[in-house]
Design a protein around this motif. Structure first.
Motif, short mmCIF file in Angstrom:
data_model
loop_
_atom_site.label_atom_id
_atom_site.label_comp_id
_atom_site.label_asym_id
_atom_site.label_seq_id
_atom_site.Cartn_x
_atom_site.Cartn_y
_atom_site.Cartn_z
N GLY A 45 0.79 -1.23 0.00
CA GLY A 45 0.00 0.00 0.00
C GLY A 45 0.82 1.27 0.00
N LEU A 46 1.89 1.32 0.80
CA LEU A 46 2.69 2.54 0.87
C LEU A 46 3.44 2.79 -0.44
N ASN A 47 3.97 1.74 -1.05
CA ASN A 47 4.64 1.90 -2.36
C ASN A 47 3.66 2.37 -3.42
N ILE A 48 2.49 1.75 -3.44
CA ILE A 48 1.48 2.11 -4.43
C ILE A 48 1.05 3.57 -4.24
N LEU A 49 0.82 3.99 -3.00
CA LEU A 49 0.43 5.37 -2.72
C LEU A 49 1.53 6.33 -3.15
N SER A 50 2.77 6.03 -2.82
CA SER A 50 3.88 6.90 -3.20
C SER A 50 3.96 7.05 -4.72
N GLN A 51 3.82 5.94 -5.44
CA GLN A 51 3.86 5.99 -6.91
C GLN A 51 2.69 6.80 -7.47
N GLN A 52 1.53 6.64 -6.86
CA GLN A 52 0.35 7.39 -7.30
C GLN A 52 0.56 8.89 -7.10
N LEU A 53 1.11 9.28 -5.96
CA LEU A 53 1.37 10.70 -5.68
C LEU A 53 2.35 11.28 -6.69
N VAL A 54 3.41 10.54 -6.99
CA VAL A 54 4.42 11.02 -7.95
C VAL A 54 3.79 11.16 -9.35
N LEU A 55 2.99 10.20 -9.76
CA LEU A 55 2.35 10.27 -11.07
C LEU A 55 1.40 11.46 -11.18
N LEU A 56 0.66 11.73 -10.12
CA LEU A 56 -0.33 12.81 -10.15
C LEU A 56 0.27 14.20 -9.96
N TYR A 57 1.29 14.31 -9.07
CA TYR A 57 1.74 15.64 -8.64
C TYR A 57 3.25 15.88 -8.81
N GLY A 58 4.02 14.88 -9.20
CA GLY A 58 5.46 15.06 -9.34
C GLY A 58 6.22 14.54 -8.12
N ARG A 59 7.55 14.48 -8.25
CA ARG A 59 8.39 13.87 -7.21
C ARG A 59 8.31 14.55 -5.85
N SER A 60 8.01 15.82 -5.80
CA SER A 60 7.95 16.50 -4.50
C SER A 60 6.78 16.02 -3.65
N ALA A 61 5.80 15.35 -4.28
CA ALA A 61 4.62 14.87 -3.54
C ALA A 61 4.80 13.47 -2.99
N ARG A 62 5.93 12.82 -3.28
CA ARG A 62 6.09 11.42 -2.86
C ARG A 62 5.93 11.25 -1.35
N LEU A 63 5.54 10.06 -0.98
CA LEU A 63 5.35 9.71 0.42
C LEU A 63 6.69 9.64 1.13
N ARG A 64 6.75 10.23 2.32
CA ARG A 64 7.97 10.18 3.13
C ARG A 64 7.65 9.49 4.44
N LEU A 65 8.56 8.62 4.86
CA LEU A 65 8.39 7.88 6.11
C LEU A 65 9.54 8.19 7.05
N PHE A 66 9.20 8.44 8.31
CA PHE A 66 10.18 8.66 9.37
C PHE A 66 9.80 7.72 10.50
N SER A 67 10.73 6.90 10.93
CA SER A 67 10.38 5.89 11.92
C SER A 67 11.56 5.61 12.84
N ARG A 68 11.23 5.30 14.09
CA ARG A 68 12.24 4.86 15.07
C ARG A 68 11.67 3.66 15.79
N LYS A 69 12.48 2.63 15.87
CA LYS A 69 12.08 1.39 16.54
C LYS A 69 11.61 1.71 17.96
N ASN A 70 10.46 1.18 18.35
CA ASN A 70 9.85 1.35 19.68
C ASN A 70 9.43 2.78 20.00
N VAL A 71 9.39 3.66 19.01
CA VAL A 71 8.94 5.04 19.21
C VAL A 71 7.72 5.34 18.35
#
Length: 114
Positions: A66-92
Motif C-alpha cells: 500500500g505505501l509503495n502504491i500510494l507513493s507511486q500514485q502521488l508522484v504520477l499525479l503531482y510530481g516527485r515533491s509529492a512522494r510519500l515520506r516515512l520517518f520511523s524509530r524502533k519502539n517510538v
C-alpha cells in the motif's frame, strides 16, 4: 477544497494501525494532521507504535504494498515533491507524510491533463 487521491489517508491509517499499533501490547495513539501551507496541503499520519527498522522503511519494488502504491500514485499525479515520506524509530513510532499542490495548481486526482 484540495482533492486528495482516493484512499490515501485510509492507506496510511490502516498501515499505522496494522503494522505500528497492533503488534504492541500497549495502548496506541494515532494522529492525523492536515494543514494548508501557501500553495500546498500537508497530510501526515503519526503513530506511537513499534516503529520500523531502516531496511523496512526503504521501498521494495519486489513486493509492492500500500505505501509503495500510494507513493507511486502521488508522484504520477503531482510530481516527485509529492512522494510519500516515512520517518520511523524502533519502539517510538512512525510518521508517514506527503504534500500536494493546493488551489489553482491542483488537478483532480485520477485525472491526467496534458
Amino acid at each position: 477544497q484540495t482533492p486528495v487521491p482516493p484512499f490515501a489517508v485510509q492507506t496510511l491509517v490502516e498501515n499505522a494501525v496494522n503494522h505500528g499499533i497492533a503488534p504492541s501490547m500497549d495502548a496506541g495513539e494515532l494522529t492525523i494532521t492536515v494543514r494548508r501551507r501557501h500553495r500546498h496541503v500537508f497530510v501526515a499520519v503519526r503513530d506511537n507504535g513499534v516503529g520500523m527498522s531502516r531496511c523496512s522503511v526503504t521501498p521494495s519494488s519486489a513486493r509492492p504494498h500500500g505505501l509503495n502504491i500510494l507513493s507511486q500514485q502521488l508522484v504520477l499525479l503531482y510530481g516527485r515533491s509529492a512522494r510519500l515520506r516515512l520517518f520511523s524509530r524502533k519502539n517510538v513510532g512512525t510518521l508517514a507524510a506527503f504534500k500536494i499542490p493546493s488551489g489553482h495548481n491542483a488537478q483532480r486526482p485520477g485525472v491526467i491533463t496534458r
